[in-house]
Design a protein around this motif. Sequence first.
Motif, PDB file in Angstrom:
ATOM      1  N   GLY A  55      71.627 -48.789  46.782  1.00  0.00           N
ATOM      2  CA  GLY A  55      72.108 -48.631  48.161  1.00  0.00           C
ATOM      3  C   GLY A  55      72.846 -47.311  48.347  1.00  0.00           C
ATOM      4  N   ILE A  56      73.687 -46.957  47.374  1.00  0.00           N
ATOM      5  CA  ILE A  56      74.433 -45.692  47.436  1.00  0.00           C
ATOM      6  C   ILE A  56      73.478 -44.507  47.376  1.00  0.00           C
ATOM      7  CG2 ILE A  56      76.075 -44.225  46.190  1.00  0.00           C
ATOM      8  CD1 ILE A  56      77.627 -46.803  45.487  1.00  0.00           C
ATOM      9  N   ILE A  57      72.489 -44.596  46.489  1.00  0.00           N
ATOM     10  CA  ILE A  57      71.506 -43.511  46.367  1.00  0.00           C
ATOM     11  C   ILE A  57      70.721 -43.351  47.675  1.00  0.00           C
ATOM     12  CG2 ILE A  57      69.355 -42.812  45.207  1.00  0.00           C
ATOM     13  CD1 ILE A  57      70.557 -44.014  42.623  1.00  0.00           C
ATOM     14  N   ILE A  58      70.307 -44.454  48.242  1.00  0.00           N
ATOM     15  CA  ILE A  58      69.566 -44.406  49.519  1.00  0.00           C
ATOM     16  C   ILE A  58      70.455 -43.826  50.615  1.00  0.00           C
ATOM     17  CG2 ILE A  58      68.546 -45.833  51.347  1.00  0.00           C
ATOM     18  CD1 ILE A  58      67.428 -47.632  49.099  1.00  0.00           C
ATOM     19  N   LEU A  59      71.715 -44.214  50.665  1.00  0.00           N
ATOM     20  CA  LEU A  59      72.655 -43.703  51.661  1.00  0.00           C
ATOM     21  C   LEU A  59      72.855 -42.197  51.503  1.00  0.00           C
ATOM     22  CD1 LEU A  59      74.559 -44.408  53.995  1.00  0.00           C
ATOM     23  CD2 LEU A  59      76.355 -44.785  52.307  1.00  0.00           C
ATOM     24  N   VAL A  60      73.011 -41.728  50.258  1.00  0.00           N
ATOM     25  CA  VAL A  60      73.173 -40.297  49.992  1.00  0.00           C
ATOM     26  C   VAL A  60      71.913 -39.540  50.427  1.00  0.00           C
ATOM     27  CG1 VAL A  60      73.367 -38.573  48.145  1.00  0.00           C
ATOM     28  CG2 VAL A  60      74.888 -40.554  48.166  1.00  0.00           C
ATOM     29  N   ILE A  61      70.747 -40.084  50.132  1.00  0.00           N
ATOM     30  CA  ILE A  61      69.480 -39.442  50.536  1.00  0.00           C
ATOM     31  C   ILE A  61      69.383 -39.352  52.059  1.00  0.00           C
ATOM     32  CG2 ILE A  61      66.970 -39.761  50.579  1.00  0.00           C
ATOM     33  CD1 ILE A  61      67.209 -40.843  47.693  1.00  0.00           C
ATOM     34  N   ILE A  62      69.770 -40.412  52.732  1.00  0.00           N
ATOM     35  CA  ILE A  62      69.730 -40.416  54.205  1.00  0.00           C
ATOM     36  C   ILE A  62      70.692 -39.374  54.773  1.00  0.00           C
ATOM     37  CG2 ILE A  62      70.305 -41.777  56.266  1.00  0.00           C
ATOM     38  CD1 ILE A  62      69.142 -44.231  54.779  1.00  0.00           C
ATOM     39  N   VAL A  63      71.879 -39.273  54.221  1.00  0.00           N
ATOM     40  CA  VAL A  63      72.872 -38.288  54.689  1.00  0.00           C
ATOM     41  C   VAL A  63      72.357 -36.870  54.456  1.00  0.00           C
ATOM     42  CG1 VAL A  63      75.180 -37.338  54.250  1.00  0.00           C
ATOM     43  CG2 VAL A  63      74.878 -39.801  54.480  1.00  0.00           C
ATOM     44  N   ILE A  64      71.840 -36.595  53.258  1.00  0.00           N
ATOM     45  CA  ILE A  64      71.310 -35.253  52.948  1.00  0.00           C
ATOM     46  C   ILE A  64      70.135 -34.924  53.871  1.00  0.00           C
ATOM     47  CG2 ILE A  64      70.090 -33.896  51.182  1.00  0.00           C
ATOM     48  CD1 ILE A  64      71.897 -35.270  49.099  1.00  0.00           C
ATOM     49  N   TYR A  65      69.244 -35.895  54.053  1.00  0.00           N
ATOM     50  CA  TYR A  65      68.104 -35.687  54.955  1.00  0.00           C
ATOM     51  C   TYR A  65      68.582 -35.367  56.373  1.00  0.00           C
ATOM     52  CZ  TYR A  65      64.181 -36.785  58.008  1.00  0.00           C
ATOM     53  OH  TYR A  65      63.229 -36.735  58.994  1.00  0.00           O
ATOM     54  N   SER A  66      69.575 -36.100  56.852  1.00  0.00           N
ATOM     55  CA  SER A  66      70.099 -35.890  58.211  1.00  0.00           C
ATOM     56  C   SER A  66      70.699 -34.498  58.366  1.00  0.00           C
ATOM     57  CB  SER A  66      71.149 -36.941  58.554  1.00  0.00           C
ATOM     58  OG  SER A  66      70.567 -38.213  58.575  1.00  0.00           O
TER      59      SER A  66
END
Length: 196
Positions: free
Chosen positions: A9-20
């Motif tokens: 979940g943390i990895i997915i959240l970090v990926i979403i933030v970086i993508y944004s």
Amino acid sequence: MKKSWIITGIIILVIIVIYSVFKGTYNDMVTMSEAVDEQWSQVENVYQRRADLIPNLVNTVKGYATHEKETLEKVIEARSKATSVNIDANNLDPQALQKFQAAQDGLSQALSKLMVVVERYPELKANENFLDLQAQLEGTENRIAVERKKFNQRVRAYNTYIKKFPNNIFAGMFGFKEKPYFKAKEGAESAPEVKF
């Protein structure tokens, strides 16, 4: 098992933030670059308006000042040079902009000489067609100044945005380059001397 879900979940959240962040910055750069290109098109539009007025102006003057052939030919030649220099808004560079400005300055100088010639013909200065064309030309010169100022404002906003950290990293990654300003010609800071 629970730990792996939290880590995922943390990895997915970090990926979403970086993508944004990447997406938002990239889209802002595209929007600002397009705004600069749009404003450049508007600058070209008002220069074209000026070029379109010149044949009518020359023809009106021709009827009165037949022995001023050399001046009229210089105006036509300068117009031809000015309209032949085109710049692709996607590839604005200082050299191309300088070449464009030099052609436009040549046209401005030729028009100034034409206006000096006009001063010798009082009946031409009173001609309604000439007065209308002269007013349109003056209005167009004002529009050119306004559009060039807006262009420089858009360039400043874009250049500032791509130079700020961390945008400068993204700009380099995505190939966004600094755009040139429209600069006044040499000696423009001193007022011209007008003699009649």
